[in-house]
Design an enzyme around this catalytic site. Structure first.
Site, PDB file in Angstrom:
ATOM      1  N   CYS A  86       0.885  -1.286   0.052  1.00 21.73           N
ATOM      2  CA  CYS A  86      -0.032   0.055  -0.155  1.00 21.73           C
ATOM      3  C   CYS A  86       1.032   1.106  -0.064  1.00 21.73           C
ATOM      4  O   CYS A  86       1.526   1.553  -1.004  1.00 21.73           O
ATOM      5  CB  CYS A  86      -0.878   0.089   1.138  1.00 21.73           C
ATOM      6  SG  CYS A  86      -2.153   0.891   0.866  1.00 21.73           S
ATOM      7  N   HIS A 202      -3.831  -5.426   1.078  1.00 14.32           N
ATOM      8  CA  HIS A 202      -3.350  -5.769   2.685  1.00 14.32           C
ATOM      9  C   HIS A 202      -3.226  -7.154   2.896  1.00 14.32           C
ATOM     10  O   HIS A 202      -4.139  -7.568   3.795  1.00 14.32           O
ATOM     11  CB  HIS A 202      -3.837  -4.884   3.282  1.00 14.32           C
ATOM     12  CG  HIS A 202      -3.716  -3.463   3.719  1.00 14.32           C
ATOM     13  ND1 HIS A 202      -2.663  -2.789   3.888  1.00 14.32           N
ATOM     14  CD2 HIS A 202      -4.270  -2.568   2.866  1.00 14.32           C
ATOM     15  CE1 HIS A 202      -2.656  -1.595   3.745  1.00 14.32           C
ATOM     16  NE2 HIS A 202      -3.771  -1.200   3.179  1.00 14.32           N
ATOM     17  N   GLU A 204      -1.757  -8.514   5.251  1.00 16.27           N
ATOM     18  CA  GLU A 204      -1.303  -8.672   6.639  1.00 16.27           C
ATOM     19  C   GLU A 204      -2.698  -8.445   7.171  1.00 16.27           C
ATOM     20  O   GLU A 204      -2.750  -8.635   8.720  1.00 16.27           O
ATOM     21  CB  GLU A 204      -0.436  -7.658   7.168  1.00 16.27           C
ATOM     22  CG  GLU A 204      -0.969  -6.281   7.231  1.00 16.27           C
ATOM     23  CD  GLU A 204      -0.849  -5.469   5.924  1.00 16.27           C
ATOM     24  OE1 GLU A 204      -0.914  -6.153   4.887  1.00 16.27           O
ATOM     25  OE2 GLU A 204      -1.089  -4.258   6.134  1.00 16.27           O
TER      26      GLU A 204
END
Ligand SMILES: Nc1ncnc2c1ncn2[C@@H]1O[C@H](COP(=O)(O)OP(=O)(O)O)[C@@H](O)[C@H]1O
Ligand SMILES: [Mg+2]
Lengths: 229, 768, 85, 85
Positions: A86, A202, A204
């Site tokens: 990002c 994302h 994560e």
């Protein structure tokens, strides 16, 4: 494997990346301060998401001059692995570690789950996936419209540097599946040497059942697979 | 010492006093307090501190009636935020606040700085913000100005929260002409900390240092506090320079620096500089600590040259904190702030003498005796009387409202209700909010009746939701106040969480009008009833009065922010049906109530009738039932009946998840004798639609709690359609038709907007 | 040394999709400005800096643009004005 | 009727916090441009529109600014140029 995660002023996903590495991969991670000049022996560097320097002027434009970026660039030059997620992707583009630029979305800020297709598995952030595998994870960004001139895009396609593409539920890179107007549905790319990878989604945030998707895990596991190879 | 005017200060005249919003009586009280004529600086200070916003002079006596205690409450009202314990040494700080007037004038910055302010309230307690919510009220989307406000407010909230890295996970939005000239923008923040990290904003220790920390002080928003205490008029437009600009990047640095500072032990107290900036933060900290303070405005880091003490004291520049540091530790404090590229300057100290003193270098420009500057203000007990016009509306027989021809097909009515902006999917809004950052979001916007956010490092999760149906409160403030609490609690319980405590934002009109003060008193009374019955004490909140525009007062809107706890995050329950073949069970009982409904308002343009009755013991039993059902993993989904009633609730669980729609086959013959529109669209309280693989067990649990429960049908494939039988007329609809009504309404309405884009994004320069 | 105000335009490179410009054009149309054919949106930066003379001020701002203020992949810049101030 | 290109500068109003300008100023300092006193970041818009004459083109762009292109609460605008094109 030791993963260094850079904290820029305004980063806000560094803890999430840390948890992904430490809690879900069981590997060592360290937060690196942007004013420092030491990667503390990290094998992998993650440039995390957030709004470094408020994203003022252009996303990533100011952060890329942070002192630690000298070491990150040297690490990349030596063939060390760098992953930009990002805002980290934006910083890597601004720093010239990755081709192209990430411009303002054609429809404003978007926070939603997307599906991306793994186009190539010969990078440190896709090695554990299989080619064509579709992964679901969130995006949350305002500047994710990957842009480059046609010659560059053709070269990226030709060299297999487009690593992730937004696709629909059936795995097709349709207009409807494009969340931000990005060229050729590009969600992530790597550099020519294939050791620097950037992506807007994302992973994560898709690591455990509570997240509603565990598809991000395979990308992090790629780091481990590469380190052990 | 005594304060003397500065060279060039305006002379104190009755006109100047009036301009500062002080009544002649209040001014006399000030003169008596000082035993002399105030200086201009002193007049400014008191005008801010005795404004409604800071002093609560019309509301405090009523607020005192709210329950505030429970064994788990660590900090009740009176601090920057309330704090409750969630066990294992962990605590939650949370608070809601309004930014209505600034948002009416400049929606983007008004909403953004509202978010910034509430974040500071939470992290000054030592808590790390983990979630944001927002409660919004606007006029009709048919008005271009309203669409401009919606666009700007949503973007302002998003840009600020997104940059901070705090997920915005829930909220509520309603549209009604009553809010046309005066939108409501309430923002709530929830933070988590260890109990032993709790820090209070109480100045203590003579000789300790008062430091200004964070951004520099500019001429922004001078007199915002008194601005918030006036009706919105056309003249408000002329007050535009009062608008403040937010800088979320600086706030993010301030957040990290503040938490580091608190952990370091170098400071005694911290308070954010919000409304009335330095003045109110310093006076409030002094009052809580019962100490004197002395401040030198020349030492305050400023953004512009030549600022007067008056301006420095009253500036509402954002992203600033007032810190009381241990004597001799200012260098350590400065070092922490410097690490984060922020300034910190000693601007004064805590003194033994019980005075509030402001100097400009050697010149004393303001000095008040005593330490109770804020509560020394006059309190008012205005007259309260219900408006006869509202009584008449409430008593109207709404069953007499004639049906529209199209209603002969109830599927038409249902589809139309699903497209009412108040009911329709809010995804157009929540997609602009990062709801997943921090990787703890179990259910974000639209996923469950309340947001569910895991508490990292534990198995627990918090559930949270804002709610308030202002139309109910308008038609019956006592009942409406109760329902606001009950619905918020029910929403939290639908996820499986035990509701624990409440923060509230009381948005009302001008309290000097008896019919408004009646609403205020009664609504707060109703809230108190419900909080007591549900064992959810009030830990803080905010009062926003004078929400009026030339067309009148807004609906009385006591927004409730409810927080609850799930011991095991993996047990959290969403609102969408999960599997075909699951049984659909209705907890609670349909009634013939139709008053105050969204049906009447949206389909017939009628705002009348009594709101549904609120049986608090029944609500409590439903909550207990939901908690037990979730804990024993008996629920596949749970969704309460609110605006639009049973039919809308059944539909929302079917189509809420646009990617995975389901159908239903439901039979309501048990209640076949009720008027059809009351059965389908009436808003009887205390009802929840749950789906389960084990209906028997669900019915058994409900029975032990004395909650009426009945299997009303099954979840089916979407292709099988959406069917409700057993009423006077059967309802058959295509799932995709309902889904389109629900999901496309808001985007379609907003597409009609003239793009407000370019005017509202100073941070990024240009936007689309 | 004199103080100069240097104004710079940073604009999207020709051929690069400009959704902002398009959105503004459409908004203007919907507000009734039908005569608008096209809008382009860029940045306008005003830099207050000290330099020996106007040429030096301009040269230093050009260096700032090359280094930070414009993105060489997608943007062009031009110095709009240099005035002593 | 003639086609005109009207350039407009929209800048943060004086005295109003300009976080972006501040961030850019500090970034320039850390890049060694120590002589920079202040930077303000605004927008540069180029509007291609049809009008009877230059004055009419300018007037209509002023109306666009008042209505949409500039935020009257926080920004000022100025017409930088009007050229037939
Ligand atoms: N402004 C908002 N921001 C984020 N989420 C919102 C907002 N408004 C509504 N939502 C979400 O949309 C869903 C429906 O909200 P609401 O209509 O208030 O439900 P209910 O009527 O059951 O209380 C909830 O998940 C809520 O959190
Ligand atoms: Mg609701």
């Amino acid at each position: 494997m030791k993963v260094g995660i850079v904290r820029f002023p305004g980063s806000n996903c560094e803890d999430d990346a840390w948890h992904a590495v430490v809690d879900h991969l069981g590997e060592e991670a360290v937060i690196l301060w942007h004013k420092d000049h030491d990667l503390q022996g990290s094998d992998v560097v993650i440039l995390p998401g957030g709004f470094s320097y408020g994203d003022y002027l252009r996303s990533g434009a100011i952060a890329r001059f942070s002192p630690i970026m000298n070491e990150v660039e040297a690490h990349a030059q030596r063939g060390g692995i760098v992953v930009g997620i990002c805002n980290g992707f934006q910083i890597a583009c601004e720093a010239g570690l990755l081709p192209g630029a990430l411009l303002r979305n054609d429809r404003g800020y978007r926070s939603m789950p997307v599906t991306i297709r793994v186009e190539h598995t010969d990078t440190a952030f896709s090695a554990a996936a299989h080619a064509g595998q579709c992964l679901t994870m969130p995006i949350a960004h305002g500047d994710g419209r990957f842009t480059a001139d046609d010659a560059t895009l053709d070269r990226l396609e030709g060299e297999g540097q487009v690593i992730f593409r937004y696709v629909d539920a059936a795995g097709h890179p349709t207009d409807a599946a494009n969340p931000n107007g990005t060229m050729r549905n590009i969600a992530g790319v790597c550099n020519a040497a294939r050791n620097v990878i950037g992506l807007m989604p994302h992973p994560e945030r898709a690591m455990e059942p509570l997240h509603g998707s565990t598809d991000g895990l395979v990308l992090f596991q790629s780091l481990l697979a590469t380190a052990r190879a | 010492m005594t304060a003397t005017p500065r060279l060039g200060d305006p002379v104190i005249t009755p006109a100047l006093v009036a301009e500062h919003g002080l009544t002649p009586d209040e001014y006399q009280r000030l003169e008596r307090m000082l035993e002399r004529t105030p200086t201009f600086t002193e007049l400014g200070i008191i005008s801010a501190l005795w404004s409604e916003h800071c002093s609560y002079k019309h509301s405090r006596p009523v607020l005192k009636t709210l329950p505030t205690q429970a064994p788990w409450v660590l900090q009740g009202p009176g601090e920057n935020a309330g704090v409750i314990s969630i066990g294992d040494g962990m605590a939650v700080a949370f608070k809601i606040e309004s930014h209505n007037h600034p948002s009416a004038v400049e929606p983007y910055q008004g909403a953004a700085t509202g978010v910034g302010g509430i974040l500071r309230d939470v992290f000054t307690m030592g808590a790390r913000p983990i979630a944001m919510l927002n409660s919004l009220r606007f006029g009709s989307l048919d008005t271009p100005r309203v669409r401009y406000l919606v666009g700007g407010v949503v973007k302002g909230i998003g840009d600020y929260g997104n940059c901070m890295g705090v997920p915005t996970v829930a909220g509520d939005v309603m549209f009604d002409a009553a809010y046309e000239g005066n939108p409501l923008v309430n923002a709530m923040c929830v933070g988590v900390m260890r109990e032993d990290e709790l820090i209070r904003a109480k100045a203590e220790g003579v000789g300790n240092l008062i430091m200004a920390v964070g951004a520099r002080t500019g001429r922004d928003g001078i007199h915002g506090a008194s601005f918030a205490s006036e009706d919105l008029s056309h003249e408000s437009d002329a007050k535009r320079p009062r608008v403040q600009v937010g800088d979320p990047f600086t706030e993010k640095l301030l957040l990290e620096a503040t938490l580091e500072l608190i952990a370091s032990g170098h400071c005694v107290a911290i308070q954010d500089m919000g409304a009335a900036g330095l003045t109110s933060s310093s006076a409030e900290m002094a009052e809580r600590g019962e100490v004197g303070v002395e401040i030198d405005t020349l030492k305050v880091p400023v953004r512009e040259a030549g600022m007067t003490p008056y301006e420095i004291l009253l500036s509402e520049s954002q992203e600033r904190m007032l810190v009381v540091a241990h004597k001799g530790r200012d260098a350590e404090v400065r070092a922490i702030l410097q690490k984060w590229d922020l300034t910190a300057a000693v601007i004064g100290e805590v003194i033994a003498e019980p005075v509030y003193r402001v100097k400009e270098g050697d010149h004393v420009v303001a000095e008040f005796p005593g330490t109770r500057l804020v509560t020394d203000c006059p309190f008012y007990y205005p007259e309260a009387a219900e408006s006869p016009a509202i009584v008449a509306l409430r008593e109207r027989d709404v069953h007499a409202v004639a049906e529209r021809a199209e209603e002969s097909d109830p599927a038409w009515t249902l589809a139309r209700l699903l497209s009412a902006p108040t009911i329709a999917s809010k995804r157009w809004i929540s997609q602009q909010y990062d709801s997943t950052v921090r990787a703890n979001t179990v259910f974000g916007p639209g996923g469950a009746d309340a947001a569910v956010v895991r508490v990292r490092g534990t198995k627990k999760a918090l559930a949270m939701k804002t709610d308030c149906n202002g139309r109910y409160v308008y038609l019956d403030p006592r009942v409406g106040g109760r329902i606001a609490v009950a619905e918020a609690a029910r929403n939290v319980a639908c996820t499986g969480a035990r509701p624990l405590a409440v923060t509230n934002c009381l948005n009302f009109g001008n309290p000097k009008r008896p019919e408004i003060f009646f609403q205020f008193k009664e609504a707060v009374g109703g809230m108190g009833d419900a909080c007591r019955a549900l064992d959810t004490p009030v830990t803080g909140g905010n009062v926003s009065l004078y929400n009026e525009s030339p067309i009148g007062a807004v609906y009385p809107t006591p927004t409730i922010g409810m927080v609850g706890l799930i011991e095991d995050a993996t047990k959290a329950v969403g609102s969408a049906y999960q599997s075909e073949g699951d049984s659909i069970v209705l907890l609670g009982t349909p009634t013939n109530e139709l008053g105050a409904s969204e049906y009447l308002s949206w389909i017939h343009g009628v705002v009348a009738g009594a709101p549904p009755a609120c049986d608090l013991a029944g609500e409590r039993a439903v909550i207990d039932t939901l908690c037990e059902l979730a804990d024993t993993r008996l629920l596949r989904s749970a969704h309460d009946c609110s605006e639009g009633g049973l039919a809308v609730a059944l539909a929302e669980s079917a189509i809420g998840n646009r990617e995975q729609p389901r159908g239903i086959a439901v039979d309501l013959a048990t209640w076949g004798s009720l008027p059809l529109r009351a059965l389908l669209f009436g808003e009887a309280q205390g009802r929840v639609v749950v789906s389960t693989a084990n209906a028997e067990a669900v019915l058994a649990v409900a029975k032990t709690h004395g909650v009426p429960a009945r299997v009303i049908g099954q979840v089916t494939a979407a292709s099988a359609g959406f069917t409700i039988t057993g009423g006077a007329r059967a309802l058959h609809a295509d799932v995709s038709t309902l889904s389109m009504s629900f999901h496309d309404a808001l985007p379609a309405a907003m597409r009609r907007a003239p793009a407000d884009a370019i005017t509202t994004d100073p941070a990024a320069g240009v936007t689309a | 040394m004199t103080s100069y105000r240097v104004a710079v335009h940073v604009v999207p490179r020709r051929g690069i999709l400009d959704p902002q410009g398009k959105a503004v054009t459409e908004a203007l149309h919907s507000l009734g400005f039908a005569a608008v054919a096209e809008v382009h949106v860029g940045r306008h930066l005003v830099i207050q800096t000290v330099a020996a003379d106007a040429a030096a001020a301009e040269a230093s701002v050009r260096a700032m643009c090359a280094k930070l203020l414009a993105n060489p992949v997608t943007e062009d810049f031009e110095i709009a004005s240099v005035v002593a101030a």
